[in-house]
Design a protein around this motif. Structure first.
Motif, PDB file in Angstrom:
ATOM      1  N   ILE A  17      33.096  35.907  51.143  1.00 43.78           N
ATOM      2  CA  ILE A  17      33.227  36.608  49.860  1.00 43.78           C
ATOM      3  C   ILE A  17      34.613  37.243  49.819  1.00 43.78           C
ATOM      4  CG2 ILE A  17      32.331  38.541  48.493  1.00 43.78           C
ATOM      5  CD1 ILE A  17      29.578  37.999  49.819  1.00 43.78           C
ATOM      6  N   LEU A  18      35.303  37.098  48.700  1.00 42.13           N
ATOM      7  CA  LEU A  18      36.667  37.629  48.603  1.00 42.13           C
ATOM      8  C   LEU A  18      36.648  39.132  48.305  1.00 42.13           C
ATOM      9  CD1 LEU A  18      38.483  34.878  46.466  1.00 42.13           C
ATOM     10  CD2 LEU A  18      38.243  35.025  48.966  1.00 42.13           C
ATOM     11  N   LEU A  19      37.725  39.789  48.699  1.00 46.95           N
ATOM     12  CA  LEU A  19      37.916  41.206  48.351  1.00 46.95           C
ATOM     13  C   LEU A  19      39.028  41.306  47.305  1.00 46.95           C
ATOM     14  CD1 LEU A  19      37.417  44.267  48.789  1.00 46.95           C
ATOM     15  CD2 LEU A  19      39.146  44.184  50.601  1.00 46.95           C
TER      16      LEU A  19
ATOM     17  N   ALA B  16      44.433  41.897  33.991  1.00 48.60           N
ATOM     18  CA  ALA B  16      44.715  41.515  35.385  1.00 48.60           C
ATOM     19  C   ALA B  16      43.409  41.374  36.169  1.00 48.60           C
ATOM     20  CB  ALA B  16      45.628  42.554  36.042  1.00 48.60           C
ATOM     21  N   ASN B  17      42.491  42.320  35.980  1.00 48.01           N
ATOM     22  CA  ASN B  17      41.208  42.244  36.696  1.00 48.01           C
ATOM     23  C   ASN B  17      40.381  41.056  36.230  1.00 48.01           C
ATOM     24  OD1 ASN B  17      41.506  44.408  38.469  1.00 48.01           O
ATOM     25  ND2 ASN B  17      40.896  45.884  36.927  1.00 48.01           N
ATOM     26  N   GLU B  18      40.395  40.785  34.929  1.00 48.17           N
ATOM     27  CA  GLU B  18      39.686  39.613  34.396  1.00 48.17           C
ATOM     28  C   GLU B  18      40.238  38.345  35.064  1.00 48.17           C
ATOM     29  OE1 GLU B  18      37.227  39.906  31.813  1.00 48.17           O
ATOM     30  OE2 GLU B  18      36.819  37.772  31.974  1.00 48.17           O
ATOM     31  N   GLY B  19      41.576  38.281  35.171  1.00 50.88           N
ATOM     32  CA  GLY B  19      42.221  37.126  35.803  1.00 50.88           C
ATOM     33  C   GLY B  19      41.872  37.022  37.275  1.00 50.88           C
ATOM     34  N   ALA B  20      41.825  38.176  37.949  1.00 50.21           N
ATOM     35  CA  ALA B  20      41.487  38.191  39.374  1.00 50.21           C
ATOM     36  C   ALA B  20      40.080  37.655  39.584  1.00 50.21           C
ATOM     37  CB  ALA B  20      41.601  39.623  39.913  1.00 50.21           C
ATOM     38  N   MET B  21      39.177  38.019  38.696  1.00 57.91           N
ATOM     39  CA  MET B  21      37.781  37.578  38.822  1.00 57.91           C
ATOM     40  C   MET B  21      37.647  36.084  38.511  1.00 57.91           C
ATOM     41  SD  MET B  21      35.939  41.025  37.331  1.00 57.91           S
ATOM     42  CE  MET B  21      34.245  40.873  37.900  1.00 57.91           C
TER      43      MET B  21
ATOM     44  N   ASN C 289      26.159  32.748  46.522  1.00 55.12           N
ATOM     45  CA  ASN C 289      26.307  32.987  45.082  1.00 55.12           C
ATOM     46  C   ASN C 289      27.410  33.977  44.731  1.00 55.12           C
ATOM     47  OD1 ASN C 289      24.162  31.310  44.099  1.00 55.12           O
ATOM     48  ND2 ASN C 289      22.759  32.758  45.065  1.00 55.12           N
ATOM     49  N   ILE C 290      27.882  34.719  45.730  1.00 54.35           N
ATOM     50  CA  ILE C 290      28.793  35.824  45.404  1.00 54.35           C
ATOM     51  C   ILE C 290      30.248  35.461  45.684  1.00 54.35           C
ATOM     52  CG2 ILE C 290      29.352  38.235  45.881  1.00 54.35           C
ATOM     53  CD1 ILE C 290      26.343  38.589  46.478  1.00 54.35           C
ATOM     54  N   ALA C 291      31.042  35.512  44.632  1.00 51.87           N
ATOM     55  CA  ALA C 291      32.452  35.124  44.733  1.00 51.87           C
ATOM     56  C   ALA C 291      33.294  36.227  45.354  1.00 51.87           C
ATOM     57  CB  ALA C 291      32.989  34.777  43.344  1.00 51.87           C
ATOM     58  N   ALA C 292      33.117  37.457  44.881  1.00 49.93           N
ATOM     59  CA  ALA C 292      34.009  38.531  45.328  1.00 49.93           C
ATOM     60  C   ALA C 292      33.380  39.893  45.134  1.00 49.93           C
ATOM     61  CB  ALA C 292      35.328  38.464  44.561  1.00 49.93           C
ATOM     62  N   LEU C 293      33.931  40.854  45.855  1.00 49.70           N
ATOM     63  CA  LEU C 293      33.643  42.265  45.606  1.00 49.70           C
ATOM     64  C   LEU C 293      34.919  42.869  45.034  1.00 49.70           C
ATOM     65  CD1 LEU C 293      31.831  44.905  47.716  1.00 49.70           C
ATOM     66  CD2 LEU C 293      34.160  45.373  46.980  1.00 49.70           C
ATOM     67  N   ILE C 294      34.776  43.633  43.949  1.00 51.14           N
ATOM     68  CA  ILE C 294      35.946  44.288  43.364  1.00 51.14           C
ATOM     69  C   ILE C 294      35.812  45.793  43.545  1.00 51.14           C
ATOM     70  CG2 ILE C 294      34.919  44.237  41.013  1.00 51.14           C
ATOM     71  CD1 ILE C 294      37.881  43.974  39.987  1.00 51.14           C
ATOM     72  N   ALA C 295      36.915  46.427  43.992  1.00 48.31           N
ATOM     73  CA  ALA C 295      36.872  47.880  44.216  1.00 48.31           C
ATOM     74  C   ALA C 295      38.258  48.484  44.071  1.00 48.31           C
ATOM     75  CB  ALA C 295      36.331  48.180  45.612  1.00 48.31           C
ATOM     76  N   GLU C 296      38.288  49.736  43.645  1.00 48.09           N
ATOM     77  CA  GLU C 296      39.523  50.525  43.709  1.00 48.09           C
ATOM     78  C   GLU C 296      39.601  51.131  45.120  1.00 48.09           C
ATOM     79  OE1 GLU C 296      39.545  53.369  40.105  1.00 48.09           O
ATOM     80  OE2 GLU C 296      37.620  52.365  40.059  1.00 48.09           O
ATOM     81  N   PRO C 297      40.777  51.213  45.711  1.00 43.42           N
ATOM     82  CA  PRO C 297      40.896  51.850  47.034  1.00 43.42           C
ATOM     83  C   PRO C 297      40.472  53.325  46.958  1.00 43.42           C
ATOM     84  CG  PRO C 297      43.029  50.967  46.311  1.00 43.42           C
ATOM     85  CD  PRO C 297      42.060  50.728  45.201  1.00 43.42           C
TER      86      PRO C 297
END
Ligand code: PMP
Length: 423
Positions: free
Chosen positions: A236-238, A116-121, A201-209
Motif C-alpha cells: 500500500i502506498l503512502l 494535487a491530492n486528487e492527482g496523487a490519489m 483492495n487498498i491503493a494508498a493511505l493519505i495523511a498530513e505529517p
C-alpha cells in the motif's frame, strides 16, 4: 475602500451561503495591505500575522524579492500551457527534485492543494491497480469529490454522499489516551482496516505529517516509520500531504523529514507559491512510469507561478528559513508553555517549528469554544492575527510567516497572557 460591513453584505448577496460563515471575528477588519509579517486594515491599523493565510505566506506578504521575479515574468510571458515549450516549469521541477525527500524527483504541476491530492490519489490507483484508500480522522485533503471523501473533519464534508472507497482510521488523538498510546491505537486501527478490506483492495493511505485543520495534531517520532513499514508489507502506498506543512514551516523543508520517512507520493501547494496559485504531486521514477496517458492542468506550472516558486525556494534557502522556523518555533513554544503553567485553560501546546497549536479546554473538560473566539477577537483588537482550528474549533493556531522576529513573538505572548487574564 468599501469597508467590512459592505463586504459582508456583498458576500451574502452574491456568494453561496457556504461562504458566509467562513470569516473569523464578530467585528472583522477589511484587510487592505500586507508587508512581510504584517497586515494592515482600511483604517491603517497594523496587525502581526500569526496565521499567514493558513500557512501560505511563509516568505512574508508582498515579499519584494519574490515579487520582482513574479512581475518580471508577468511582463514577459504569462501563459502558453504545456503543449508549448517554456522553461519555468522544467526548471522548477528540477529544483524541486533537489529538495524533495529521498527518491522523489518527478512532479506534476497543478494549481490547488485539492487538485494535487486528487492527482496523487489517481496516480496511486494507476500504479497499484487498486482503488480503495485509508485516511485519518481529523485529516483535511480538499474539496474535490475524492479528496473531500478523504477528509476526516465533518465540518468540511459538504457532500452528503461521499465515496465509500475511503476508510477512516483513528488518528493519534483519542479520548483519555496519551499521544504514544493514541499513536499505537491509530496503527492498530489502520491494521484492522487492511485486514477487513484486504490489502489487495487498498491503493494508498493519505495523511498530513501534522494535521493542520485537525488541530495541529503532531504524531510521535516513531509513528510514520512504523506506518510506512506496515504499508510496505501490504503493498500500500503512502501519500503525504505537505500542502500546509511544507516549505520550511517545521524547521525542515518538508515536515515528513522530521520523521525520517520517504513517502511514495507527496503533495505540495500553498507556500510554494507564496500567494500565487501553484501545487504539485511528486513521486519517484518507478511510480511515475505508470502515468502514461496525456494529462495537463491548463494553468498548472504556468510561467508566472513557476518563476515565483523558484524565487520562493531561493528565498527560503538564502534566508535560512528552516533554521529560523526551528529557532523561533522553540521560543514561541517555550513561551506558550510558560503561559500554560499559569492558565490551565491551555490543555496542550503542540507542533513543530512555526506550526504550533494551543488546545483550550474548560475546567469541566469540555472544549473552550466560546473562549477561543473571545481570545481571537481580543487579540485581533490588539493587532494580532491568530488562527483557530481543531474538530471542536478550540485550538489556537500559530503559523506565522517565517520572516517573523523575536519581538513579534514576545508581543504575541505578552498580549495572549493579558487576554487570558481578562477571561
Ligand atoms: N490539504 C491540506 C493539508 C490543506 O490544509 C488544504 C487547505 N487548507 C488542502 C489540502 C486543500 O488545498 P486547496 O484549498 O488549495 O485546494
Amino acid at each position: 475602500m468599501i469597508g467590512a460591513d459592505k463586504i459582508i453584505e456583498k458576500k451574502k448577496e452574491y456568494l453561496l451561503p457556504s461562504s458566509h460563515k467562513n470569516h473569523f471575528y464578530k467585528n472583522p477588519p477589511q484587510i487592505v495591505r500586507g508587508d512581510m509579517q504584517y497586515l494592515y486594515d482600511d483604517t491603517g491599523k497594523r496587525y502581526i500575522d500569526f496565521f499567514a493565510g493558513v500557512s501560505v505566506m511563509n516568505c512574508g506578504h508582498c515579499n519584494k524579492e519574490i515579487l520582482e521575479a513574479t512581475i518580471t515574468q508577468m511582463q514577459t510571458l504569462q501563459h502558453t500551457t504545456i503543449i508549448y515549450l517554456t522553461e519555468g516549469m522544467v526548471n522548477l521541477a528540477e529544483r524541486l527534485a533537489s529538495i524533495l525527500p529521498g527518491d522523489l524527483r518527478r512532479s506534476f504541476f497543478c494549481c490547488t492543494g485539492s487538485e494535487a491530492n486528487e492527482g496523487a490519489m489517481l496516480l496511486a490507483r494507476l500504479y497499484t491497480g487498486k482503488d480503495e484508500f485509508i485516511a485519518l480522522d481529523g485529516g483535511l485533503h480538499g474539496r474535490t469529490y475524492l479528496t473531500m471523501s478523504a477528509t476526516g473533519i465533518p465540518m468540511w464534508r459538504a457532500d452528503p454522499d461521499l465515496s465509500p472507497k475511503v476508510h477512516f482510521a483513528k488518528n493519534i488523538v483519542n479520548e483519555g489516551l496519551d499521544i504514544e498510546e493514541g499513536a499505537r491505537q491509530s496503527l492498530k486501527s489502520i491494521e484492522k482496516i487492511i485486514k477487513d478490506r484486504g490489502a489487495e483492495n487498498i491503493a494508498a493511505l493519505i495523511a498530513e505529517p501534522i494535521q493542520g485543520n485537525g488541530g495541529i495534531i503532531t504524531p510521535p517520532k516513531w509513528y510514520f516509520k512504523e506506518l510506512k513499514s506496515l504499508l510496505e508489507k501490504n503493498n500500500i502506498l503512502l501519500i503525504i500531504d505537505e500542502v500546509q506543512t511544507g516549505f520550511a514551516r517545521t524547521g525542515k523543508m518538508f515536515a515528513i523529514e522530521n520523521y525520517d520517512v520517504v513517502p511514495d507520493i507527496m503533495t505540495v501547494a500553498k507556500a510554494l507559491g507564496n500567494g500565487m496559485p501553484i501545487s504539485a504531486f511528486c513521486t519517484n521514477d518507478k511510480i511515475a512510469e505508470k502515468f502514461t496517458k496525456p494529462s495537463a492542468s491548463t494553468l498548472g506550472g504556468n510561467p508566472v507561478s513557476s518563476a515565483t516558486a523558484l524565487a520562493v525556494i531561493d528565498y527560503i534557502e538564502k534566508n535560512e528559513l528552516c533554521k529560523k522556523a526551528d529557532e523561533l518555533g522553540k521560543v514561541l513554544k517555550q513561551g506558550l508553555e510558560n503561559i500554560q503553567k499559569k492558565h490551565p485553560i491551555i490543555k496542550d501546546v503542540r507542533g513543530i517549528g512555526l506550526m504550533l497549536g494551543a488546545q483550550l479546554v474548560k475546567e469541566n473538560g469540555e472544549p473552550a469554544i466560546e473562549e477561543s473566539d473571545i481570545i481571537l477577537e481580543k487579540l485581533k483588537d490588539r493587532g494580532l492575527i491568530v488562527g483557530k482550528n481543531g474538530l471542536n474549533r478550540n485550538v489556537l493556531a500559530f503559523q506565522p510567516p517565517l520572516v517573523i522576529n523575536k519581538l513579534d513573538i514576545e508581543t504575541l505572548l505578552s498580549n495572549l497572557e493579558e487576554v487570558l487574564g481578562e477571561l
